[in-house]
Structures are given as C-alpha cells and as structure tokens.
Design an enzyme around this catalytic site. Structure first.
Site, PDB file in Angstrom:
ATOM      1  N   CYS A  85       3.727  27.857 -32.714  1.00  0.00           N
ATOM      2  CA  CYS A  85       4.446  27.235 -31.581  1.00  0.00           C
ATOM      3  C   CYS A  85       5.791  26.651 -31.953  1.00  0.00           C
ATOM      4  O   CYS A  85       6.546  26.257 -31.062  1.00  0.00           O
ATOM      5  CB  CYS A  85       3.578  26.227 -30.855  1.00  0.00           C
ATOM      6  SG  CYS A  85       2.677  25.205 -31.929  1.00  0.00           S
ATOM      7  N   CYS A 116       7.407  17.539 -33.134  1.00  0.00           N
ATOM      8  CA  CYS A 116       8.428  17.647 -32.078  1.00  0.00           C
ATOM      9  C   CYS A 116       9.009  16.309 -31.637  1.00  0.00           C
ATOM     10  O   CYS A 116      10.121  16.276 -31.112  1.00  0.00           O
ATOM     11  CB  CYS A 116       7.854  18.363 -30.859  1.00  0.00           C
ATOM     12  SG  CYS A 116       7.360  20.055 -31.214  1.00  0.00           S
ATOM     13  N   GLU A 150      14.576  30.521 -29.220  1.00  0.00           N
ATOM     14  CA  GLU A 150      13.310  31.210 -28.929  1.00  0.00           C
ATOM     15  C   GLU A 150      13.381  31.908 -27.566  1.00  0.00           C
ATOM     16  O   GLU A 150      12.973  33.069 -27.426  1.00  0.00           O
ATOM     17  CB  GLU A 150      12.153  30.212 -28.922  1.00  0.00           C
ATOM     18  CG  GLU A 150      10.818  30.878 -28.643  1.00  0.00           C
ATOM     19  CD  GLU A 150       9.680  29.876 -28.556  1.00  0.00           C
ATOM     20  OE1 GLU A 150       8.704  30.027 -29.287  1.00  0.00           O
ATOM     21  OE2 GLU A 150       9.762  28.935 -27.745  1.00  0.00           O
ATOM     22  N   LYS A 166      14.342  25.893 -29.469  1.00  0.00           N
ATOM     23  CA  LYS A 166      13.696  26.510 -28.299  1.00  0.00           C
ATOM     24  C   LYS A 166      14.700  27.330 -27.486  1.00  0.00           C
ATOM     25  O   LYS A 166      14.318  28.234 -26.749  1.00  0.00           O
ATOM     26  CB  LYS A 166      13.059  25.439 -27.416  1.00  0.00           C
ATOM     27  CG  LYS A 166      11.806  24.847 -28.021  1.00  0.00           C
ATOM     28  CD  LYS A 166      10.621  25.776 -27.867  1.00  0.00           C
ATOM     29  CE  LYS A 166       9.417  25.272 -28.631  1.00  0.00           C
ATOM     30  NZ  LYS A 166       8.333  26.245 -28.657  1.00  0.00           N
ATOM     31  N   SER A 212      -0.106  33.290 -36.134  1.00  0.00           N
ATOM     32  CA  SER A 212      -0.820  33.559 -34.882  1.00  0.00           C
ATOM     33  C   SER A 212       0.089  34.361 -33.953  1.00  0.00           C
ATOM     34  O   SER A 212       1.273  34.046 -33.805  1.00  0.00           O
ATOM     35  CB  SER A 212      -1.191  32.232 -34.213  1.00  0.00           C
ATOM     36  OG  SER A 212      -1.562  32.461 -32.878  1.00  0.00           O
ATOM     37  N   GLU A 250      -8.596  33.418 -31.608  1.00  0.00           N
ATOM     38  CA  GLU A 250      -7.969  34.321 -32.579  1.00  0.00           C
ATOM     39  C   GLU A 250      -8.377  33.909 -33.993  1.00  0.00           C
ATOM     40  O   GLU A 250      -8.720  34.751 -34.834  1.00  0.00           O
ATOM     41  CB  GLU A 250      -6.432  34.237 -32.422  1.00  0.00           C
ATOM     42  CG  GLU A 250      -5.674  35.138 -33.374  1.00  0.00           C
ATOM     43  CD  GLU A 250      -4.166  34.865 -33.341  1.00  0.00           C
ATOM     44  OE1 GLU A 250      -3.774  33.698 -33.154  1.00  0.00           O
ATOM     45  OE2 GLU A 250      -3.388  35.814 -33.503  1.00  0.00           O
ATOM     46  N   GLU A 259      -5.641  30.542 -29.298  1.00  0.00           N
ATOM     47  CA  GLU A 259      -5.458  30.585 -30.754  1.00  0.00           C
ATOM     48  C   GLU A 259      -6.756  30.264 -31.500  1.00  0.00           C
ATOM     49  O   GLU A 259      -7.027  30.831 -32.562  1.00  0.00           O
ATOM     50  CB  GLU A 259      -4.355  29.595 -31.146  1.00  0.00           C
ATOM     51  CG  GLU A 259      -3.810  29.816 -32.535  1.00  0.00           C
ATOM     52  CD  GLU A 259      -2.476  29.117 -32.754  1.00  0.00           C
ATOM     53  OE1 GLU A 259      -1.597  29.181 -31.873  1.00  0.00           O
ATOM     54  OE2 GLU A 259      -2.322  28.484 -33.811  1.00  0.00           O
ATOM     55  N   GLU A 280      12.006  39.652 -27.454  1.00  0.00           N
ATOM     56  CA  GLU A 280      10.626  39.790 -26.948  1.00  0.00           C
ATOM     57  C   GLU A 280      10.398  38.923 -25.716  1.00  0.00           C
ATOM     58  O   GLU A 280       9.459  39.149 -24.960  1.00  0.00           O
ATOM     59  CB  GLU A 280       9.574  39.344 -27.983  1.00  0.00           C
ATOM     60  CG  GLU A 280       9.719  39.830 -29.391  1.00  0.00           C
ATOM     61  CD  GLU A 280      10.624  38.932 -30.197  1.00  0.00           C
ATOM     62  OE1 GLU A 280      11.804  39.288 -30.277  1.00  0.00           O
ATOM     63  OE2 GLU A 280      10.187  37.910 -30.731  1.00  0.00           O
TER      64      GLU A 280
HETATM   65 FE1  SF4 Z   1       9.680  22.946 -34.197  1.00  0.00          FE
HETATM   66 FE2  SF4 Z   1      11.127  20.739 -34.296  1.00  0.00          FE
HETATM   67 FE3  SF4 Z   1      11.342  22.402 -32.224  1.00  0.00          FE
HETATM   68 FE4  SF4 Z   1       9.119  20.981 -32.513  1.00  0.00          FE
HETATM   69  S1  SF4 Z   1      11.144  20.172 -32.124  1.00  0.00           S
HETATM   70  S2  SF4 Z   1       9.246  23.155 -32.001  1.00  0.00           S
HETATM   71  S3  SF4 Z   1       8.937  20.890 -34.743  1.00  0.00           S
HETATM   72  S4  SF4 Z   1      11.911  22.822 -34.348  1.00  0.00           S
END
Ligand code: SF4
Length: 388
Positions: free
Chosen positions: A106, A302, A168, A165, A126, A89, A86, A173
């Site tokens: 991220c 996080c 995600e 996550k 990014s 980039e 990154e 993708e």
């Molecule tokens: Fe985003 Fe919260 Fe997940 Fe960290 S814990 S990636 S800040 S949603």
C-alpha cells in the site's frame, strides 16, 4: 514521501499544487467525489490550530459537501478491503509455501523503491492494490454504474498524506482511476481559500457504502496498521492460538502468530526506507525470520507522510501517532471482517477473495525500473527529516 531528498525513490520531492484542478472540476459541474485517507485526520488539525480534535474527518466531510462535492468516502473502507484480500493472498502463499515473505503493497514509495533496488522481490510484493487505487477502481467500475453517472462526468479526488500517491495515481496500470490527488497541505490550502471556519463546522458522517470502516482500516495511517489488520482477518478464521508483539528496534516491530496446529507466522512492520534496507538484508542473511513484512517508507508510517503539515519532525509525528491511536479507538467496528459494506461488495461483485473478478478489480502488477539519478528528478532542498 518523508525521506531525505537524496534517498527519495519516488521523484516526489517537487512542489506541485493540484488545488486548481478541484476548483475547475467544481466549476465545470462535474460529479466530484472525494475520498480521505486515514492519516489526514490526525494531522490537518495542525494547520488550523484545532488541538487534538477527534472528529476532524467529519468536519472535512462537511466542508467538502458545502463546496459542492457530491460524495465523500473514507479510504479506511478500502483499507479494510485491502487487508481482507491481502490476508487471503497471504494464507494462500503460506499454504503453497511460495513467494514468502509477502511484502505489503500500500505504500507507493516502497513499491517504487523495490522496483528500482530489489527487483528480485517484486513477485513477493502483494499484488493487491493500495487502498487509494482499490477504492478508486471500485468507484469507477461499479459505483458509477450504480448511480448512473457517466465516467467522463466524474472527478475523483483523493486526499492523501503523501506526495508519492500522486505518482501512484499516474502509473500506467492505474490510468483513468483517480483524477486528482491532494495532499493534506493542499487540502488545508483549499479549505483556507473557501473562508469556511473549520472549528465551527458540524461534523458529518462519510457517505455510504464506502464510508464505513473498522479500527483496522483506520489504523493503516500508522505503521503496524496493515499487519495488524491482516492478522485480525487471519484470527477471524479461528486458526490462531496466540499473538504476541515485540519491538525489535525503534522502527522495527515483530508480531508472532501461533496457529492452532503449532506453526508460527512471523510478521515484521518496518518504517523508513533505510530501516527497510537493513531488514531486507537481515532476511536475506537469515538473521531475521519473516513470513510477512509491512513496509512504510515514512518513519511512523503515513502520519509522517511528505504531504502532511510542517513541521513534520519526530516530536510532531509521535504526537500524531498518539492522536491517531485515540481516533482509531473511537470506531465501533474492530476488524475488517466486521465491515458489512465491505463484505457486501464481495457478495455483489467478487463472490469471494482472490476470485477472478477480485483479481481483475483489486490486483495490480509491478515492473523492474531503472534507478533514478539526481539529474533525472527535480529535487528541491526541502527541510524533510531523514530516517532515524
Ligand atoms: Fe508511504 Fe509515506 Fe505515502 Fe504513507 S505517506 S504511503 S508511508 S510514502
């Protein structure tokens, strides 16, 4: 994520338990690989009354190995990789003077929020994958071949502080990369079910090569970590004269990087989507200068993720932030550029940052999504903290 139910852009505020999937994979004799996110090691202690334990990550590695995981890697390794890619980039965009400010990528709750509410900024995010997806791709694309295990025999378990996550990993993708995402709470549940006493377990190091990380990589667990790591990669180029930091508001910090030629780069680190909205509006109105913006949807980053133990209020998050900082300080490598296993990956497969192969493996795309209404997502009234 740690946002209030009405604001949550991820649809992640549903109760889900994926522990059974891990039991199943182990029972079926799959080649189970674990990878642990930086912020997990500063919060899971709370589930076991472990106090300020600095070696929790090592205890988690031991326990996962005891129950049959074949390898356990550190997502902080991938954080180094992401920061390295990154930073290049970002420098390319600075050179070309286009698509600035660059927003970090991220945090999937932020990415989805931007896809819904700021589609005009999607080209500014990014294109580098999050550490979870970057490491997952590296494991499935290269490592599986290196160790001679068929993809269908691998079960890749990602352990995250975050419910977003899970979303995600299920984006189209990223299909076929991460097989199971466990939150910190789910991992605690899993450990409790094994009957293993975490307090007496001897810590073990993460497996190599993807177990090595720098302070920069581990610091991804707390807001400011991504920006700090990107800046440290830029500093390694010998083009930086001076770096200064300033707290603009409780959850908004400014890093000013003065280059040797006198140019200045302005970096903002913000946590909480409400605060992010305010920052974006200020950038649009030219009240705030920014060349790069790190966004973390959960306040404090996080460590305050929606998958972390309860309670998850400001007092607890502040404590985790201090513990996380101390854990970061125990790592002997400072900058991602010192992570020799990460550099080895470039030598072996990517040749250099932003190469064709690096793009194929480490970059992704985003798309405009319609806004989610309350009737479209299954919202439960969880006692989560709102943005402060
Ligand atoms: Fe985003 Fe919260 Fe997940 Fe960290 S814990 S990636 S800040 S949603």
């Amino acid at each position: 994520c740690g946002q209030c139910a009405a604001y949550c852009p991820t649809g992640a505020l549903t109760f889900r338990n994926d522990v059974e999937k891990v039991y199943k994979a182990l029972k079926e004799g799959k080649y189970v690989i674990g990878m642990i996110a930086p912020a997990v090691r500063s919060a899971i202690q709370e589930e076991f009354d472990l106090g300020d334990d600095y070696v929790t990550a090592g205890r988690l590695v031991s326990i996962l190995k005891m129950v049959g995981f074949k390898k356990v890697f550190d997502v902080s390794f991938a954080a180094d990789l992401v920061a390295y890619e990154e930073a290049h980039e970002f420098l390319e965009r600075i050179e070309k003077g286009e698509k600035l400010p660059l927003f970090t990528s991220c945090c999937p709750a932020w990415v989805k929020f931007a896809e819904q509410f700021y589609p005009e900024y999607l080209s500014h995010i990014s294109s580098v994958k999050s550490p979870q997806q970057a490491l997952g791709t590296v494991i499935k694309k290269y490592y599986a071949k290196e160790i001679g295990v068929r993809l269908e025999d691998i079960c890749l378990v990602s352990i995250m502080p975050c419910t977003a996550k899970k979303f995600e990993a299920e984006r189209e993708e990223h299909a076929g990369i991460v097989d199971v995402v466990l939150t910190t709470r789910e991992l605690a549940l899993f450990i409790k079910s094994t009957g293993i006493n975490i307090k007496t377990v001897e810590p073990m190091p993460f497996d190599r090569p993807y177990g090595l990380s720098s302070q920069g990589g581990i610091s991804f667990g707390k807001v400011g970590g991504v920006l700090g790591s990107v800046v440290s990669v830029i500093e390694s180029k010998g083009i930086v004269k001076n770096v200064t930091q300033q707290q603009l508001e409780k959850f908004v910090a400014l890093t000013t990087v003065e280059l040797n030629d006198g140019r200045k780069i302005y970096g903002i680190a913000v946590s909480g989507l409400g605060n992010t909205k305010k920052v974006i509006e200020k950038i649009k109105n030219e009240e705030l200068k920014a060349d790069i913006v790190e966004v973390m949807a959960c306040s404090y980053g996080c460590i305050g993720g929606g998958g972390q133990p309860y309670p998850n209020d400001s007092r607890v998050r502040e404590h985790r932030a201090k513990l996380h900082k101390a854990i970061v300080g125990t790592d002997v490598l400072i900058s991602p550029t010192e992570n020799y296993h990460m550099l080895e990956l470039y030598n072996k497969y990517f040749e250099k940052p932003l190469s064709h192969e690096a793009h194929e493996t480490l970059h992704t795309t985003y798309r405009h999504r319609k806004r989610v209404t309350e009737t479209e997502i299954d919202i439960l009234p969880l006692p989560l903290e709102e943005d402060e």
